[in-house]
Design a protein around this motif. Structure first.
Motif, mmCIF file in Angstrom:
data_model
loop_
_atom_site.group_PDB
_atom_site.id
_atom_site.type_symbol
_atom_site.label_atom_id
_atom_site.label_comp_id
_atom_site.label_asym_id
_atom_site.label_seq_id
_atom_site.Cartn_x
_atom_site.Cartn_y
_atom_site.Cartn_z
ATOM 1 N N GLU A 104 0.820 -1.213 0.000
ATOM 2 C CA GLU A 104 0.000 0.000 0.000
ATOM 3 C C GLU A 104 0.856 1.267 0.000
ATOM 4 O O GLU A 104 0.471 2.299 0.548
ATOM 5 N N ASP A 105 2.009 1.190 -0.628
ATOM 6 C CA ASP A 105 2.894 2.339 -0.818
ATOM 7 C C ASP A 105 2.523 2.942 -2.175
ATOM 8 O O ASP A 105 3.144 2.661 -3.201
ATOM 9 N N ILE A 106 1.487 3.760 -2.153
ATOM 10 C CA ILE A 106 0.842 4.251 -3.367
ATOM 11 C C ILE A 106 1.800 5.042 -4.262
ATOM 12 O O ILE A 106 1.893 4.781 -5.466
ATOM 13 N N GLU A 107 2.490 6.002 -3.707
ATOM 14 C CA GLU A 107 3.364 6.855 -4.534
ATOM 15 C C GLU A 107 4.508 6.070 -5.153
ATOM 16 O O GLU A 107 4.841 6.268 -6.324
ATOM 17 N N ARG B 114 5.270 5.308 -9.264
ATOM 18 C CA ARG B 114 6.563 5.543 -9.923
ATOM 19 C C ARG B 114 7.099 4.264 -10.565
ATOM 20 O O ARG B 114 7.614 4.308 -11.690
ATOM 21 N N PHE B 115 6.971 3.146 -9.863
ATOM 22 C CA PHE B 115 7.476 1.887 -10.429
ATOM 23 C C PHE B 115 6.658 1.439 -11.646
ATOM 24 O O PHE B 115 7.227 0.962 -12.633
ATOM 25 N N PRO C 189 -0.920 8.592 -20.201
ATOM 26 C CA PRO C 189 -0.389 9.178 -18.966
ATOM 27 C C PRO C 189 0.990 9.789 -19.227
ATOM 28 O O PRO C 189 1.776 9.246 -19.985
ATOM 29 N N ASP C 190 1.276 10.932 -18.640
ATOM 30 C CA ASP C 190 2.570 11.570 -18.809
ATOM 31 C C ASP C 190 3.561 10.889 -17.874
ATOM 32 O O ASP C 190 3.814 11.325 -16.759
ATOM 33 N N LEU C 191 4.118 9.788 -18.351
ATOM 34 C CA LEU C 191 4.975 8.949 -17.517
ATOM 35 C C LEU C 191 6.328 9.598 -17.266
ATOM 36 O O LEU C 191 6.900 9.430 -16.196
ATOM 37 N N ARG C 192 6.837 10.326 -18.231
ATOM 38 C CA ARG C 192 8.163 10.919 -18.070
ATOM 39 C C ARG C 192 8.168 11.968 -16.959
ATOM 40 O O ARG C 192 9.100 12.053 -16.187
ATOM 41 N N LYS C 193 7.104 12.754 -16.865
ATOM 42 C CA LYS C 193 7.022 13.790 -15.827
ATOM 43 C C LYS C 193 6.982 13.141 -14.447
ATOM 44 O O LYS C 193 7.677 13.554 -13.539
ATOM 45 N N ARG C 194 6.181 12.085 -14.287
ATOM 46 C CA ARG C 194 6.065 11.426 -12.985
ATOM 47 C C ARG C 194 7.370 10.727 -12.643
ATOM 48 O O ARG C 194 7.781 10.674 -11.501
ATOM 49 N N ARG C 195 8.052 10.157 -13.654
ATOM 50 C CA ARG C 195 9.303 9.432 -13.417
ATOM 51 C C ARG C 195 10.358 10.365 -12.843
ATOM 52 O O ARG C 195 11.155 9.979 -11.989
ATOM 53 N N ALA C 196 10.383 11.604 -13.319
ATOM 54 C CA ALA C 196 11.395 12.554 -12.877
ATOM 55 C C ALA C 196 11.188 12.984 -11.432
ATOM 56 O O ALA C 196 12.139 13.386 -10.760
ATOM 57 N N SER C 197 9.965 12.896 -10.936
ATOM 58 C CA SER C 197 9.705 13.356 -9.562
ATOM 59 C C SER C 197 10.093 12.355 -8.519
ATOM 60 O O SER C 197 10.436 11.272 -8.716
#
Length: 188
Positions: free
Chosen positions: A86-89, A93-94, A180-188
């Motif tokens: 349940e580690d949502i964030e 990312r994964f 989904p904008d995966l690259r933006k989320r990956r960078a965070s």
């Protein structure tokens, strides 16, 4: 307990001497790990989670030898591990990293699988709108791969979950929600 019976049958088949001829060991580890995390979530039995973690350890060693072939698989197993915990964030990312890795390495079938599993994760996490985007992207990728029966099965699932008016066509030129904008989320 159909799930446990299937898992026992799966283990019995995998232990046969000819199993290494039928499927490579690394794919057995990958799909076995996904199955173990799924069973762990459904049964809350920690033994399945432990087995999933062992699959991650093995996949990490494969990824160390060939990140091109195994990085996306490791990332998807880690996403499923975080889903269970349940580690949502971290799970988000994964999943996104697994999708990008599969895409970058041209594993369209594993990109489709990662999108579908991310969709289930988002749906169970209460993020229906995001889950729909992942499901539609998975459907598109299954179509690209030529898995038309899987594409239709997912289309049926989408209609059941989101209603019959949902745009699920994946033919080129038809409208689907933005990926989904995966690259933006990956960078965070």
């Amino acid at each position: 307990d159909d799930v446990k019976q299937l898992a026992v049958a799966y283990d019995a088949i995998a232990s046969l001497p000819f199993s290494s001829i039928l499927i490579s060991h690394c794919m057995h580890v990958f799909y076995g790990g996904l199955i173990n995390f799924w069973i762990a979530r459904k049964t809350m039995d920690v033994i399945w989670f432990d087995r999933g973690e062992k699959a991650i350890e093995k996949m990490r060693s494969y990824a160390d030898c060939s990140s091109w072939n195994f990085q996306n698989k490791l990332l998807l197993l880690q996403a499923e591990q975080c889903f269970y915990l349940e580690d949502i964030e971290s799970a988000k990312r994964f999943y996104d990293a697994a999708i990008l890795s599969a895409q970058e390495h041209k594993f369209v079938h594993e990109e489709a699988l990662a999108c579908e599993l991310a969709g289930h994760f988002m749906l169970e996490s209460g993020e229906g709108r995001s889950s729909l985007s992942y499901f539609l992207l998975a459907q598109k990728k299954y179509h690209e791969w030529g898995a038309y029966a899987k594409e239709k099965s997912l289309e049926k699932y989408i209609k059941e979950q989101f209603g019959s008016e949902t745009t699920t066509e994946t033919n080129i030129g038809l409208s689907i929600p933005a990926e989904p904008d995966l690259r933006k989320r990956r960078a965070s």
